[in-house]
Design an enzyme around this catalytic site. Structure first.
Site, short mmCIF file in Angstrom:
data_model
loop_
_atom_site.label_atom_id
_atom_site.label_comp_id
_atom_site.label_asym_id
_atom_site.label_seq_id
_atom_site.Cartn_x
_atom_site.Cartn_y
_atom_site.Cartn_z
CG HIS A 1 -40.55 39.10 -16.01
ND1 HIS A 1 -40.29 38.10 -14.76
CD2 HIS A 1 -38.75 39.10 -15.61
CE1 HIS A 1 -39.88 37.14 -14.58
NE2 HIS A 1 -38.52 37.44 -14.40
CD GLU B 1 -32.51 36.57 -14.88
OE1 GLU B 1 -31.50 37.41 -15.26
OE2 GLU B 1 -33.42 36.29 -13.78
#
Length: 232
Positions: free
Chosen positions: A23, A135
């Site tokens: 990201h 994550e």
């Protein structure tokens, strides 16, 4: 491969091409670089992209369009957090809206404090949110997701059907996932990915997830290749 094991060949129909995307810059990255303890702040819950992050996304979007990659992607898989979904739709989103064509947007305007216009799903590949590529879990509120019912109105054209739980039951405030658990989750994710029919897939995820997943591979290769696979 290591010279002692010799080279290996695999038929193309037994291979997939994976495009791994981390990201863009999130608000937690900025605050965490100033002070590591900021990662514990609930002000950074489900961190969204910064203006620089959106600039990175826009640049990558231009690149995948210019090099022809956009037309090759069969599927986009994204971690179900604001910053990854913003990145996914910003990079691989479709064409601008045309009068008379009614398709749901990939992202509505200003989703996640983005100050960004709506992103079309017109002529874009399908998008799926998948929990396995999240994550490293736990402790840091920036890595905790919102409820799926909160995300659906913001990202109408992303498919959330593979996410079993409405609320985030994976993230725990006092237990941090171990790196070997992240790697095992990554291998599970890739094993699931192999069951998909799509051949060219973009995966928008997070730095720790990508690093520890890739670290599970390359053990049968020369150390120089292993280091290339696992470079942060």
């Amino acid at each position: 491969m290591d010279a002692s094991t010799g080279p290996s060949l695999y038929p193309l129909h037994r291979s997939k091409t994976l495009h791994l995307v981390r990201h863009g810059q999130g608000i937690h990255n900025v605050e965490g670089e100033k002070d590591q303890s900021a990662y514990l702040s609930y002000d950074l819950f489900d961190a969204h992209l910064t203006p620089l992050g959106w600039s990175q996304v826009d640049n990558l979007h231009k690149h995948v369009q210019a090099c022809g990659l956009f037309k090759k992607i069969d599927l986009v898989i994204t971690s179900p957090l604001l910053r990854t979904m913003q990145t996914a739709v910003g990079v691989f989103g479709g064409e601008a809206y045309t009068d008379g064509i009614d398709v749901p947007p990939l992202m509505v305007a200003n989703a996640g404090n983005s100050n960004h216009p709506a992103i079309s799903s017109l002529n874009s590949p399908p998008f799926i949110a998948v929990e396995l590529c999240r994550e490293l879990l736990g402790v840091h509120p920036c890595d905790k997701r919102r409820s799926i019912s909160e995300y659906r109105p913001l990202f109408p054209a992303i498919d959330f059907s593979l996410i079993e739980n409405e609320d985030d039951i994976l993230w725990l405030p006092d237990i941090k996932e171990k790196t070997e658990q992240v790697a095992a989750r990554g291998v599970e994710f890739l094993n699931w990915l192999w069951t998909r029919k799509e051949k060219e897939i973009a995966i928008v995820s997070h730095s720790d997830f990508l690093f520890y997943t890739l670290s599970a591979f390359g053990n049968d290769c020369h150390p120089s290749i292993k280091s290339e696979i696992c470079t942060p």
